[in-house]
Design a protein around this motif. Structure first.
Motif, mmCIF file in Angstrom:
data_model
loop_
_atom_site.group_PDB
_atom_site.id
_atom_site.type_symbol
_atom_site.label_atom_id
_atom_site.label_comp_id
_atom_site.label_asym_id
_atom_site.label_seq_id
_atom_site.Cartn_x
_atom_site.Cartn_y
_atom_site.Cartn_z
ATOM 1 N N LYS A 1 -2.689 -7.387 15.237
ATOM 2 C CA LYS A 1 -2.735 -6.231 16.137
ATOM 3 C C LYS A 1 -1.530 -5.334 15.903
ATOM 4 O O LYS A 1 -1.614 -4.110 15.982
ATOM 5 N N ARG A 2 -0.379 -5.960 15.616
ATOM 6 C CA ARG A 2 0.838 -5.187 15.370
ATOM 7 C C ARG A 2 0.730 -4.407 14.059
ATOM 8 O O ARG A 2 1.241 -3.306 13.925
ATOM 9 N N ARG A 3 0.049 -4.995 13.055
ATOM 10 C CA ARG A 3 -0.083 -4.354 11.755
ATOM 11 C C ARG A 3 -1.248 -3.368 11.703
ATOM 12 O O ARG A 3 -1.344 -2.566 10.794
ATOM 13 N N ARG A 4 -2.150 -3.452 12.666
ATOM 14 C CA ARG A 4 -3.369 -2.651 12.612
ATOM 15 C C ARG A 4 -3.066 -1.183 12.895
ATOM 16 O O ARG A 4 -2.181 -0.849 13.669
ATOM 17 N N SER A 5 -3.820 -0.310 12.280
ATOM 18 C CA SER A 5 -3.656 1.126 12.511
ATOM 19 C C SER A 5 -4.063 1.476 13.926
ATOM 20 O O SER A 5 -4.933 0.843 14.527
ATOM 21 N N LYS B 1 0.831 -1.188 0.000
ATOM 22 C CA LYS B 1 0.000 0.000 0.000
ATOM 23 C C LYS B 1 0.871 1.245 0.000
ATOM 24 O O LYS B 1 1.810 1.349 0.790
ATOM 25 N N SER B 2 0.575 2.181 -0.890
ATOM 26 C CA SER B 2 1.357 3.418 -0.946
ATOM 27 C C SER B 2 0.945 4.343 0.182
ATOM 28 O O SER B 2 -0.089 4.172 0.823
ATOM 29 N N SER B 3 1.781 5.358 0.441
ATOM 30 C CA SER B 3 1.474 6.313 1.502
ATOM 31 C C SER B 3 0.198 7.070 1.202
ATOM 32 O O SER B 3 -0.590 7.385 2.082
ATOM 33 N N ALA B 4 -0.017 7.388 -0.084
ATOM 34 C CA ALA B 4 -1.251 8.080 -0.444
ATOM 35 C C ALA B 4 -2.464 7.216 -0.186
ATOM 36 O O ALA B 4 -3.487 7.677 0.292
ATOM 37 N N GLY B 5 -2.309 5.920 -0.488
ATOM 38 C CA GLY B 5 -3.405 5.001 -0.220
ATOM 39 C C GLY B 5 -3.726 4.936 1.249
ATOM 40 O O GLY B 5 -4.864 4.864 1.667
ATOM 41 N N LYS B 6 -2.663 4.967 2.087
ATOM 42 C CA LYS B 6 -2.905 4.918 3.532
ATOM 43 C C LYS B 6 -3.619 6.169 3.998
ATOM 44 O O LYS B 6 -4.447 6.147 4.899
ATOM 45 N N THR B 7 -3.288 7.317 3.376
ATOM 46 C CA THR B 7 -3.951 8.554 3.770
ATOM 47 C C THR B 7 -5.441 8.468 3.481
ATOM 48 O O THR B 7 -6.271 8.869 4.282
ATOM 49 N N LEU B 8 -5.765 7.893 2.335
ATOM 50 C CA LEU B 8 -7.177 7.725 2.013
ATOM 51 C C LEU B 8 -7.869 6.784 2.985
ATOM 52 O O LEU B 8 -9.009 6.968 3.345
ATOM 53 N N ALA B 9 -7.157 5.785 3.391
ATOM 54 C CA ALA B 9 -7.769 4.782 4.258
ATOM 55 C C ALA B 9 -7.962 5.285 5.669
ATOM 56 O O ALA B 9 -8.756 4.742 6.417
ATOM 57 N N ARG B 10 -7.244 6.318 6.072
ATOM 58 C CA ARG B 10 -7.279 6.762 7.457
ATOM 59 C C ARG B 10 -8.189 7.973 7.640
ATOM 60 O O ARG B 10 -7.945 8.836 8.480
ATOM 61 N N ARG B 11 -9.219 8.041 6.818
ATOM 62 C CA ARG B 11 -10.155 9.136 6.996
ATOM 63 C C ARG B 11 -11.023 8.903 8.224
ATOM 64 O O ARG B 11 -11.146 7.790 8.697
ATOM 65 N N GLU C 1 -10.740 3.568 13.024
ATOM 66 C CA GLU C 1 -10.472 2.336 12.263
ATOM 67 C C GLU C 1 -10.656 1.118 13.144
ATOM 68 O O GLU C 1 -11.181 0.087 12.729
ATOM 69 N N HIS C 2 -10.218 1.233 14.383
ATOM 70 C CA HIS C 2 -10.290 0.101 15.305
ATOM 71 C C HIS C 2 -11.741 -0.238 15.666
ATOM 72 O O HIS C 2 -12.074 -1.386 15.919
ATOM 73 N N MET C 3 -12.609 0.809 15.699
ATOM 74 C CA MET C 3 -13.983 0.599 16.136
ATOM 75 C C MET C 3 -14.873 0.054 15.030
ATOM 76 O O MET C 3 -16.003 -0.331 15.283
ATOM 77 N N LYS C 4 -14.392 0.032 13.797
ATOM 78 C CA LYS C 4 -15.203 -0.508 12.712
ATOM 79 C C LYS C 4 -15.469 -1.989 12.927
ATOM 80 O O LYS C 4 -14.579 -2.726 13.338
ATOM 81 N N ASP D 1 -10.161 -1.718 1.498
ATOM 82 C CA ASP D 1 -10.268 -0.827 2.653
ATOM 83 C C ASP D 1 -10.774 -1.627 3.840
ATOM 84 O O ASP D 1 -11.927 -1.559 4.231
ATOM 85 N N THR D 2 -9.903 -2.445 4.418
ATOM 86 C CA THR D 2 -10.274 -3.320 5.517
ATOM 87 C C THR D 2 -9.436 -3.005 6.738
ATOM 88 O O THR D 2 -8.493 -2.222 6.694
ATOM 89 N N LYS D 3 -9.801 -3.660 7.843
ATOM 90 C CA LYS D 3 -9.034 -3.472 9.078
ATOM 91 C C LYS D 3 -7.677 -4.157 8.996
ATOM 92 O O LYS D 3 -6.773 -3.848 9.759
ATOM 93 N N ILE D 4 -7.531 -5.106 8.071
ATOM 94 C CA ILE D 4 -6.264 -5.811 7.918
ATOM 95 C C ILE D 4 -5.499 -5.129 6.799
ATOM 96 O O ILE D 4 -5.743 -5.370 5.616
ATOM 97 N N HIS D 5 -4.595 -4.222 7.133
ATOM 98 C CA HIS D 5 -3.904 -3.434 6.130
ATOM 99 C C HIS D 5 -2.941 -4.301 5.325
ATOM 100 O O HIS D 5 -2.301 -5.197 5.862
ATOM 101 N N GLY D 6 -2.854 -4.004 4.040
ATOM 102 C CA GLY D 6 -1.975 -4.752 3.155
ATOM 103 C C GLY D 6 -2.601 -6.007 2.614
ATOM 104 O O GLY D 6 -1.955 -6.771 1.896
#
Length: 952
Positions: free
Chosen positions: A664-668, A72-82, A673-676, A145-150
């Motif tokens: 858990k280590r990989r999760r944002s 996942k690119s940094s831009a993609g992560k920015t979109l995912a962390r809205r 995001e965690h509450m979804k 766009d899931t809780k499991i990044h990557g």
């Protein structure tokens, strides 16, 4: 544009907002309040799609999931962390984005890290493969766009036309509109059945599928041309989730991507890491508040719970959810457990008979009588001294509990029990085949395995390089010869390793017995035999458990290098190797105690030595049967408690916990995001993959061997197996429902090669029990003494008859006891268990005539027992029909009804054709009598009249 169309998940227009406008809004960079505006126009999409069970439109059901890793690119992560309020619109819009590295992300060239060649290669393979799936008729939707990044998920839906097409290809039997009455019992049998149903009602599961049925729908292989025959009133439920996932899996196996170096199906793509997992979804949650009713929840309540251990299994619901193959396993396990109940009852009676008659057993009373003053020869050289036979009183009394006339009867009973169990299972299997519409099912040749195709391709490329003709290649025995040689050498080596470990334990027993004999305390010397036996058995148990895991891995590797063509061939070869190695591993220590210990000892003054220093160990005065019982019970119980139950509970829990920590280590760290709430496919991804039924069957087959092979020495084995299986059924059920991903349903009409293994163990059990009774127990020597040597027709004097005498002056130099006066008096003659001439005979210490008489009686018993029990088993097999009479009648009735349905259909077609002909004839007459004013268009009228039949 092709990718956008391919992965489109929303309808063309939703809530008045066009999907292209949503993409445009995200592309031009609107961030928060625009998304909030869109979100305010629609409900929570996760709730609409039932949290991953449906596509985003909430209408198309998810039939299968493909999982892949991506960077996942940094831009993609920015979109995912809205923020959370924007999550719905972001997730909805991201469904239609192409694979990573395409579309919008390519325009951010500087912000995206460079992706290596392997990632690009995997991405291209996924694109091609998914494009081919779409061409095959499947509908796809992606979610990154899931809780499991990557990790990205591809949801697959099979539309109605694809389901119908594949059901016809697979010849799936589906219920028709025609219903018929199932034959019911009448008279006395009907009353008996009603009474049994009332008695067993409390132990029946509260499941609709388990209730007795009086009517049944006629089933027929699905055909698109004959859809009118089938009950299509509810198309959504006509193909259940198990059938839908099976159909999709068949398409996945058949579809390939060819842009790579060689053709790859789903198995190859999984093996090469293009996809990390592929699985169907569970029906929903099985616990929690406000959980919608589903089959998984029902199975958890009525099947996978220890609180319902006393109830029957809802086998039909298990089959409906997991498929026929897993349903047959649990049905077989249930029948086996039920059949253990009468075997356990008889085993307890035999054991209680031994307890009740132990005080009346004359040989054990003579051994315990201190007035006999029988002095036994030393058990080891130098350090061991003479000992009194009365000191082995406890062992002799305990031996009688398992070595009495009732054990012979129990051995015959268990041989007949095994034959009855096999016949009962065959009949049960036929009932299930009828109920599950498998009566005409024949397994077709499966798709070649990915490894086999790769090997064939490699062979064809070599031939192309040598400029030879390349017809359709296949692997021959010459290609597999190195693998066969490796298999042979590997299996011989593993068997030799098992023998070496058993030999090492024998050395341990001998050396430990000699060391403990030096003990200065009398209590230490008296408990030498018990201490050595117990510790040696525990060592054997630990080694068996460790080697079981090792041999399982080695058997799989040996099978893989053979490169079997199909999954069925792979499974059968794996089962054979694993069973052979695990059988040898589990039973070698028991075989040693039963048939070899004490047979090659020699005699005082001429003992047999190992490495010229260790004297071979001998059996106790009461025989080796008691030690065999201890060995069998500890290994059987230890394997069941430690390996089967503890490992099955502990290891999956540990793996699940490790996966949880990794995620858990990989999760944002974002709270939103965690509450979804996780989607269904995310939850199932965290479950353990299904590894097949081979470990489950293997565990039960080894237990079946413990129950039947040496049952003459341990009558309580069926009882312990029964107690274990009651827990095992619920443990396996809980594992399948809550711990494992949902396996792909596989059609099967029997348990396959396992049935042949069971029959082989049943035949082998007869032979082994005959030898145990003849050579390990004292049953035959007692009979010989009673009818040939007893003066008064009783067993008085039997112990003295089985002991030979030895003059202590004949000891070899350096082998006599260091303390000859340990008993308080000087010993001139000591006794040992054997049939030899006394020292005052002309042929002193030679084998006596009594030995040959007992040996002849033992061999005669083996021959008579084996042939008699084999005959009785075959008689049971012959007298019990494989197919129950009522089932054969119902199958015949189905065939007759099916013929009637088609005959009625043909008659209807003929009547329709005749009606059309009559209409055509009347139309022709009307055309001939046409009006004169239409004569100008006569030719057109006639042509239209004559064209009528063609149009029809």
């Amino acid at each position: 544009m092709r990718m956008n169309k391919k992965y489109s998940c929303l309808p063309a227009e939703e809530k008045g907002i066009h999907i292209i406008n949503i993409r445009a809004i995200e592309d031009i960079g609107y961030d928060q309040h625009e998304s909030t505006l869109l979100n305010s126009l629609s409900k929570n999409p996760d709730a609409d799609c039932k949290y991953g069970l449906y596509f985003r439109d909430g209408k198309r059901k998810v039939d299968y999931i493909l999982v892949y890793h991506y960077k996942k690119s940094s831009a993609g992560k920015t979109l995912a962390r809205r923020p959370q309020q924007n999550d719905a619109s972001v997730r909805s819009s991201r469904q239609d984005q192409p694979l990573p590295g395409k579309g919008v992300q390519l325009e951010m060239g500087d912000s995206e890290p460079h992706m290596d060649y392997h990632e690009d290669d995997k991405r291209f393979r996924r694109e091609e493969y998914e494009g081919n799936l779409v061409e095959a008729g499947l509908e796809l939707e992606r979610d990154e766009d899931t809780k499991i990044h990557g990790i990205g998920f591809v949801k697959i839906h099979a539309p109605w036309n694809v389901l119908c097409r594949e059901a016809e290809f697979l010849k799936l039997k589906m219920p028709t509109k025609k219903m018929y009455q199932i034959n019911q019992t009448h008279g006395l049998l009907k009353k008996i059945n009603s009474v049994i149903q009332k008695i067993t009602e409390p132990i029946q599961p509260k499941v609709a599928e388990h209730k007795p049925q009086t009517v049944k729908r006629l089933s027929y292989p699905f055909s698109r041309e004959k859809q009118h025959l089938f009950d299509l009133s509810d198309k959504d439920s006509f193909f259940d989730s198990k059938t839908r996932s099976t159909i999709v899996y068949e398409i996945l196996k058949r579809t390939t991507c060819t842009k790579a170096k060689y053709s790859m199906g789903i198995t190859s793509l999984l093996a090469n890491g293009v996809y990390s997992a592929a699985y169907p979804l569970h029906d929903g949650d099985y616990e929690g508040e406000n959980v919608e009713p589903n089959d998984r929840k029902l199975l958890c309540e009525e099947w996978a719970s220890y609180g319902v251990f006393y109830k029957y299994q809802p086998i039909d619901l298990v089959r409906k959810y997991f498929g026929e193959k897993i349903g047959l396993y649990f049905a077989w396990l249930g029948v086996y457990t039920q059949m253990l109940i009468p075997a356990s009852i008889v085993g307890i009676i035999v054991f209680l008979y031994g307890c009740a008659t132990v005080d009346e057993n004359i040989p054990s009373m003579e051994m315990c009588d201190q007035r006999n003053n029988i002095t036994m020869c030393p058990l080891c050289d130098k350090t061991c001294s003479y000992w009194k036979m009365s000191s082995a009183c406890a062992t002799a009394r305990a031996s009688h509990l398992f070595d009495n006339p009732a054990t012979v009867f129990f051995s015959v009973f268990m041989a007949l029990w095994a034959a009855t169990f096999m016949e009962h299972w065959k009949r049960k299997q036929m009932r299930l085949n009828y109920r599950w519409d498998l009566t005409g099912f024949e397994e077709e040749e499966d798709h070649p395995r990915a490894e086999y195709e790769a090997k064939v391709l490699e062979k064809s490329l070599r031939k192309e390089h040598k400029h030879k003709e390349t017809d359709k290649e296949k692997l021959t025995w010459k290609d597999r010869f190195p693998a066969y040689l490796t298999n042979f050498v590997g299996i011989i080596f593993m068997v030799g390793l098992t023998f070496a470990i058993v030999f090492g334990v024998i050395i341990y027993r001998i050396s430990t017995a000699a060391a403990l004999a030096i003990s200065s305390t009398p209590s230490g010397r008296s408990s030498v035999r018990v201490t050595v036996t117990a510790t040696a058995v525990i060592i054997n148990l630990v080694v068996i458990i460790i080697l079981d895991e090792v041999y399982g891995c080695i058997a799989r590797w040996l099978t893989q290098i053979e490169v079997p063509k199909t999954d069925k061939n792979f499974e059968e070869r794996l089962i054979f190797k694993a069973f052979l190695l695990k059988f040898v591993n589990a039973y070698t220590p028991i075989f040693y105690v039963a048939f070899f210990k004490g047979r090659f000892v020699g005699r005082p003054g001429d003992y047999v030595y190992i490495f010229h220093s260790f004297r071979m160990e001998e059996c106790a005065p009461g025989g080796c049967l008691m030690e065999l019982c201890i060995q069998l019970s500890i290994i059987m119980l230890g394997k069941q408690l430690i390996q089967n139950n503890l490992f099955e509970i502990g290891i999956p829990k540990m793996k699940k916990f490790i996966r949880y920590l990794k995620l858990k280590r990989r999760r944002s760290l974002d709270h939103e995001e965690h509450m979804k709430k996780k989607q269904r496919y995310e939850v199932d991804y965290n479950l353990e993959p299904f590894a097949g039924l081979t470990p489950e069957y293997m565990e039960m087959i080894i237990q079946f061997g413990f129950v039947t092979l040496f049952v003459a020495s341990f009558p309580l084995a069926p009882l312990f197996a029964l107690l274990n299986n009651i827990i095992e059924i619920r443990l396996d059920a809980k594992k399948f429902v809550t711990e494992l991903r949902r396996p792909v349903a596989v059609r099967a009409k029997d348990i396959g090669i396992w049935y042949n293994i069971l029959r082989g163990i049943g035949k082998l059990a007869v032979i082994i029990n005959a030898f145990v009774i003849s050579f390990t127990s004292d049953f035959i020597p007692r009979l010989v003494y009673l009818y040939m040597y007893s003066e008064n027709g009783t067993m008085h004097g039997f112990v003295n008859h089985t002991l030979s005498s030895f003059n202590v002056s004949d000891f070899q130099a350096g082998t006599a006891p260091n303390d000859p006066l340990d008993l308080g008096y000087e010993v001139q003659i000591c006794r040992y268990k054997d049939y030899r001439e006394p020292p005052w005979s002309e042929n002193k210490y030679d084998i006596s005539k009594d030995f040959w008489a007992v040996l002849a009686a033992r061999l005669a018993f083996v021959i008579v027992f084996q042939n008699l029990v084999m005959f009785m088993s075959e008689f049971v097999d012959w007298i019990i029909p494989d197919i129950p009479k009522d089932i054969s009648q119902q199958i015949h009735k189905e065939k007759v009804l099916m013929v009637e349905v088609f005959m009625r259909e043909e008659q209807g077609k003929l009547q329709m054709l005749e009606t059309w002909k009559d209409k055509d004839k009347r139309k022709g007459e009307n055309c001939n009598n046409h009006s004169p004013r239409l004569s100008r268009s006569r030719s057109g009228s006639l042509s239209s009249c004559h064209s009528y039949p063609l149009d029809v």
